[in-house]
Write a protein that holds these residues in place. Structure first.
Motif, PDB file in Angstrom:
ATOM      1  N   ILE A  51     -52.279 -11.535   3.960  1.00  0.00           N
ATOM      2  CA  ILE A  51     -53.452 -11.058   3.227  1.00  0.00           C
ATOM      3  C   ILE A  51     -54.253 -10.160   4.167  1.00  0.00           C
ATOM      4  O   ILE A  51     -54.718 -10.599   5.217  1.00  0.00           O
ATOM      5  CB  ILE A  51     -54.334 -12.235   2.747  1.00  0.00           C
ATOM      6  N   VAL A  66     -53.566 -15.054  -5.187  1.00  0.00           N
ATOM      7  CA  VAL A  66     -53.891 -16.123  -4.241  1.00  0.00           C
ATOM      8  C   VAL A  66     -54.787 -17.188  -4.873  1.00  0.00           C
ATOM      9  O   VAL A  66     -54.967 -18.260  -4.287  1.00  0.00           O
ATOM     10  CB  VAL A  66     -54.581 -15.576  -2.968  1.00  0.00           C
ATOM     11  N   TYR A  81     -55.360 -22.586  -5.878  1.00  0.00           N
ATOM     12  CA  TYR A  81     -55.052 -21.629  -4.823  1.00  0.00           C
ATOM     13  C   TYR A  81     -53.540 -21.518  -4.726  1.00  0.00           C
ATOM     14  O   TYR A  81     -52.808 -22.482  -4.987  1.00  0.00           O
ATOM     15  CB  TYR A  81     -55.637 -22.079  -3.489  1.00  0.00           C
ATOM     16  N   ASN A 104     -50.100 -19.892  -2.451  1.00  0.00           N
ATOM     17  CA  ASN A 104     -49.517 -19.250  -1.277  1.00  0.00           C
ATOM     18  C   ASN A 104     -48.796 -17.977  -1.754  1.00  0.00           C
ATOM     19  O   ASN A 104     -47.815 -18.055  -2.491  1.00  0.00           O
ATOM     20  CB  ASN A 104     -48.519 -20.197  -0.607  1.00  0.00           C
ATOM     21  N   PRO A 105     -49.298 -16.799  -1.355  1.00  0.00           N
ATOM     22  CA  PRO A 105     -48.711 -15.554  -1.866  1.00  0.00           C
ATOM     23  C   PRO A 105     -47.404 -15.157  -1.189  1.00  0.00           C
ATOM     24  O   PRO A 105     -46.798 -14.146  -1.571  1.00  0.00           O
ATOM     25  CB  PRO A 105     -49.799 -14.521  -1.586  1.00  0.00           C
ATOM     26  N   THR A 158     -53.958 -10.393  -3.274  1.00  0.00           N
ATOM     27  CA  THR A 158     -53.856  -9.842  -1.923  1.00  0.00           C
ATOM     28  C   THR A 158     -54.107  -8.340  -1.899  1.00  0.00           C
ATOM     29  O   THR A 158     -54.176  -7.747  -0.824  1.00  0.00           O
ATOM     30  CB  THR A 158     -52.460 -10.107  -1.326  1.00  0.00           C
ATOM     31  N   VAL A 175     -54.475 -20.535   2.512  1.00  0.00           N
ATOM     32  CA  VAL A 175     -53.457 -20.785   1.484  1.00  0.00           C
ATOM     33  C   VAL A 175     -52.088 -21.129   2.066  1.00  0.00           C
ATOM     34  O   VAL A 175     -51.109 -21.239   1.326  1.00  0.00           O
ATOM     35  CB  VAL A 175     -53.336 -19.567   0.533  1.00  0.00           C
ATOM     36  N   ASP A 183     -54.966 -16.065   5.285  1.00  0.00           N
ATOM     37  CA  ASP A 183     -53.635 -16.669   5.364  1.00  0.00           C
ATOM     38  C   ASP A 183     -53.709 -18.177   5.610  1.00  0.00           C
ATOM     39  O   ASP A 183     -52.970 -18.951   4.994  1.00  0.00           O
ATOM     40  CB  ASP A 183     -52.823 -16.005   6.482  1.00  0.00           C
TER      41      ASP A 183
END
Length: 245
Positions: free
Chosen positions: A49, A22, A42, A44-45, A11, A64, A61
């Motif tokens: 982002i 990510v 992949y 989900n952070p 990110t 993810v 976003d």
């Protein structure tokens, strides 16, 4: 030797500022041969982002939102890389993010602690290698693809698995090895058998008397084709030097 060529997308630039991974992409090689095993995920952070980063790798976003968080895939990812030599372009960046994610995941888990990376894997930084081999020149992945004549025309945006596959070709070209991702197993076996058959054979010198060795000289058409080929290579070399400077 087991090697994992690895790349990540994030990110942002600095994990200390709260940035997260990510995407992870990795390709496995054993003894400089591709095994066909890859790792791609992949992530989900758990944060927004920014648009300027989305412009680089195309992961926003929404892309993810339904992907697992890193803690959920930490064991699977760690099992893929543990004990391998990691081949990474600008390794401090990717290793820094991986260690940051592992630290966060370790706080939520009850099993054994994972990481840090350099305690369990050797790390080879191809950016450092390229700078030593080509001082004063551009050594980005795109620049290296051009220098080693590796096709990366399909690389419009950054992507972890795609970049890992391209880096694998670049690494093998830099170190003088096979550069195709797909290997012909039958041809490879034949080469091995030929190499084994030639092991231990002594060099036998031929003693020739004058006139025994026939010399075939090129005709005018062949000389002209050779000259044109040399001019083409000189032009390509010159253009490459100009654009990489």
């Amino acid at each position: 030797m087991r090697q994992v060529i690895l790349d990540t997308e994030t990110t942002g630039i600095e994990p200390k500022d709260g940035h997260r991974m990510v995407e992870i992409g990795a390709v496995e090689m054993i003894n400089r041969r591709f095994t066909g095993r890859t790792y791609h995920q992949y992530i989900n952070p758990e944060r927004h982002i920014d648009a300027e980063v989305v412009a680089v790798h195309g992961i926003d976003d929404a892309r993810v939102a339904n992907e697992p968080v890193f803690a959920a895939i930490a064991d699977e990812f760690w099992a893929f890389i543990e004990g391998a030599e990691l081949v990474i372009h600008n390794a401090p960046f990717d290793v820094g993010f991986i260690d940051h994610e592992l630290n966060l995941a370790n706080k939520k888990r009850h099993g054994p602690v994972l990481g840090p990376v350099r305690d369990h894997c050797r790390v080879l930084d191809t950016l450092t290698m390229a700078r030593q081999m080509h001082p004063g020149q551009r050594n980005s992945l795109d620049a290296l693809c051009k220098r080693y004549d590796i096709d990366n025309g399909h690389r419009v945006l950054h992507g972890a698995l795609l970049d890992a596959e391209i880096l694998a070709d670049v690494y093998l070209a830099m170190t003088g090895g096979q550069t195709a991702l797909s290997l012909d197993a039958e041809a490879s076996a034949e080469r091995e058998q030929s190499a084994q058959a030639s092991e231990g054979m002594a060099i036998r010198r031929l003693v020739l008397t004058p006139g025994q060795l026939r010399v075939i000289r090129p005709n005018s058409a062949e000389e002209a084709a050779h000259s044109a080929k040399c001019q083409t290579h000189q032009l390509r070399w010159h253009e490459g030097e100009t654009n990489d400077a």
